[in-house]
Design a protein around this motif. Structure first.
Motif, PDB file in Angstrom:
ATOM      1  N   LEU A 142       0.803  -1.248  -0.141  1.00 13.72           N
ATOM      2  CA  LEU A 142      -0.003  -0.052   0.046  1.00 13.72           C
ATOM      3  C   LEU A 142       0.833   1.309   0.076  1.00 13.72           C
ATOM      4  CD1 LEU A 142      -2.600  -1.133   2.535  1.00 13.72           C
ATOM      5  CD2 LEU A 142      -3.138  -0.904   0.018  1.00 13.72           C
ATOM      6  N   ILE A 143       1.998   1.213   0.935  1.00  9.13           N
ATOM      7  CA  ILE A 143       2.831   2.518   0.860  1.00  9.13           C
ATOM      8  C   ILE A 143       3.371   2.449  -0.490  1.00  9.13           C
ATOM      9  CG2 ILE A 143       5.169   3.146   1.755  1.00  9.13           C
ATOM     10  CD1 ILE A 143       4.217   1.833   4.380  1.00  9.13           C
ATOM     11  N   ALA A 144       3.930   1.577  -1.171  1.00  5.02           N
ATOM     12  CA  ALA A 144       4.275   1.696  -2.578  1.00  5.02           C
ATOM     13  C   ALA A 144       3.408   2.168  -3.566  1.00  5.02           C
ATOM     14  CB  ALA A 144       4.881   0.330  -2.978  1.00  5.02           C
ATOM     15  N   ARG A 151       1.067  10.281  -3.132  1.00  3.72           N
ATOM     16  CA  ARG A 151      -0.019  10.856  -2.305  1.00  3.72           C
ATOM     17  C   ARG A 151       0.404  10.308  -0.802  1.00  3.72           C
ATOM     18  NH1 ARG A 151      -5.949  11.210  -4.013  1.00  3.72           N
ATOM     19  NH2 ARG A 151      -5.719  11.494  -6.234  1.00  3.72           N
ATOM     20  N   PRO A 152       0.129  11.174   0.107  1.00  4.55           N
ATOM     21  CA  PRO A 152       0.415  10.778   1.555  1.00  4.55           C
ATOM     22  C   PRO A 152      -0.613  10.038   2.036  1.00  4.55           C
ATOM     23  CG  PRO A 152      -0.277  13.087   1.262  1.00  4.55           C
ATOM     24  CD  PRO A 152      -0.057  12.657   0.041  1.00  4.55           C
ATOM     25  N   PHE A 185      -5.039  10.011  14.865  1.00  4.75           N
ATOM     26  CA  PHE A 185      -4.941  10.361  13.532  1.00  4.75           C
ATOM     27  C   PHE A 185      -3.498  10.125  13.079  1.00  4.75           C
ATOM     28  CE2 PHE A 185      -8.809  12.060  14.868  1.00  4.75           C
ATOM     29  CZ  PHE A 185      -9.627  12.219  13.625  1.00  4.75           C
ATOM     30  N   MET A 186      -3.347   9.427  12.196  1.00  7.01           N
ATOM     31  CA  MET A 186      -2.040   9.264  11.679  1.00  7.01           C
ATOM     32  C   MET A 186      -1.674   9.480  10.300  1.00  7.01           C
ATOM     33  SD  MET A 186      -0.961   5.624  13.838  1.00  7.01           S
ATOM     34  CE  MET A 186       0.790   5.894  14.079  1.00  7.01           C
ATOM     35  N   LYS A 187      -0.338   9.882   9.948  1.00  9.65           N
ATOM     36  CA  LYS A 187      -0.201  10.252   8.535  1.00  9.65           C
ATOM     37  C   LYS A 187       1.332   9.949   8.209  1.00  9.65           C
ATOM     38  CE  LYS A 187       1.224  14.252   6.900  1.00  9.65           C
ATOM     39  NZ  LYS A 187       1.339  15.382   6.618  1.00  9.65           N
ATOM     40  N   MET A 188       1.641   9.568   6.741  1.00 10.12           N
ATOM     41  CA  MET A 188       2.825   9.241   6.472  1.00 10.12           C
ATOM     42  C   MET A 188       3.056   9.727   5.075  1.00 10.12           C
ATOM     43  SD  MET A 188       4.289   5.591   5.179  1.00 10.12           S
ATOM     44  CE  MET A 188       6.047   5.371   4.636  1.00 10.12           C
ATOM     45  N   ASP A 189       4.050  10.531   5.021  1.00 13.61           N
ATOM     46  CA  ASP A 189       4.416  11.457   3.675  1.00 13.61           C
ATOM     47  C   ASP A 189       5.204  10.364   2.922  1.00 13.61           C
ATOM     48  OD1 ASP A 189       3.359  13.855   4.381  1.00 13.61           O
ATOM     49  OD2 ASP A 189       4.820  14.295   5.858  1.00 13.61           O
ATOM     50  N   THR A 190       4.667  10.347   1.752  1.00 14.26           N
ATOM     51  CA  THR A 190       5.616   9.300   0.635  1.00 14.26           C
ATOM     52  C   THR A 190       6.521  10.079  -0.215  1.00 14.26           C
ATOM     53  OG1 THR A 190       3.590   9.329  -0.571  1.00 14.26           O
ATOM     54  CG2 THR A 190       3.491   7.819   0.853  1.00 14.26           C
TER      55      THR A 190
END
Length: 190
Positions: A142-144, A151-152, A185-190
Motif C-alpha cells: 500500500l505504501i508503494a 500521495r501521503p 489520526f496518523m499520516k505518512m508522507d510518501t
C-alpha cells in the motif's frame, strides 16, 4: 497483492468484519443490539462499495488480508452514493444514533487536511492468519502504491497496539480526538 473484483467481496467483508469486531471506533458507529455482527458486515459492505467506486479494494495473493483505500478527492455526490448512505443509516447506525455519528464524522473531516490523499480506511487480516506477516506485506505494498501515486497516506486507529505497528513504517500521530474512546489520526508522507 491484487486489486479486488466483486467476486472477492464476500471474502473481504468476512475478513474485515472479523478483524474489526472489537474495534472501539467501529463499534461506536454500529448499533449495539442482537444484530450487531450483521450490522458490522453491512458497514464493511458500505465501505467496500465506496472504495470500489472512489478508491481501491486490495486483497493479498493468498486472500487472507485486504485493505480498503479511499481517494477522497475522487468522491462526488451521486444518487447512488445517497442511496448507500441511507442504507447505512438504516442498516448499520440506526436513526436514533444519526446525530451522534454525524457529529463524529464532522470532527474527523475537520481533522483531515484539505489535499489529495491516500486514505487507508480499513486494513485487516483474517484472525486465523494474523501474526504471520501478511498485514506487514500488505501495508508495504500500500505504501508503494501511495508513493507511485505521489500521495501521503492518512488513517485513524482506536487500537493502541496498532500505533507502534504503524510507526514502524514511518507513520506519525498528528491529531487525537476523545469520543468516549481515543481516536488517533496518523499520516505518512510518501
Amino acid at each position: 497483492m491484487t486489486k479486488s473484483l466483486n467476486n472477492d467481496k464476500k471474502q473481504v467483508l468476512q475478513i474485515l468484519a472479523n478483524a474489526f469486531e472489537h474495534n472501539p471506533s467501529v463499534n461506536y458507529i454500529v448499533k449495539q443490539d442482537q444484530m450487531r455482527f450483521k450490522r458490522l458486515t453491512s458497514l464493511m459492505d458500505y465501505a467496500f462499495k465506496v472504495c470500489t467506486a472512489y478508491g481501491k479494494v486490495l486483497v493479498s495473493a493468498d486472500g487472507c488480508a485486504c485493505a480498503l483505500v479511499m481517494l477522497p478527492d475522487k468522491k462526488m455526490f451521486s444518487l447512488r452514493m445517497l442511496l448507500w448512505d441511507l442504507k447505512l443509516i438504516v442498516s448499520v447506525i440506526g436513526v436514533d444514533q444519526l446525530f451522534k455519528i454525524l457529529k463524529r464524522e464532522s470532527l474527523i473531516k475537520q481533522s483531515h487536511p484539505f489535499m489529495e490523499m491516500y486514505y487507508l480506511w480499513f486494513i485487516g487480516v483474517h484472525p486465523l492468519a494474523q501474526n504471520q506477516g501478511l498485514g506487514t506485506e500488505l501495508l508495504e505494498k500500500l505504501i508503494a502504491d501511495a508513493r507511485a501515486m505521489n500521495r501521503p497516506i492518512f488513517l485513524e486507529t482506536s487500537v493502541l497496539k496498532n500505533i507502534s505497528w504503524y510507526e514502524k513504517f514511518g507513520f506519525r500521530i498528528y491529531h487525537e480526538l476523545n469520543l468516549g474512546y481515543k481516536l488517533y489520526f496518523m499520516k505518512m508522507d510518501t
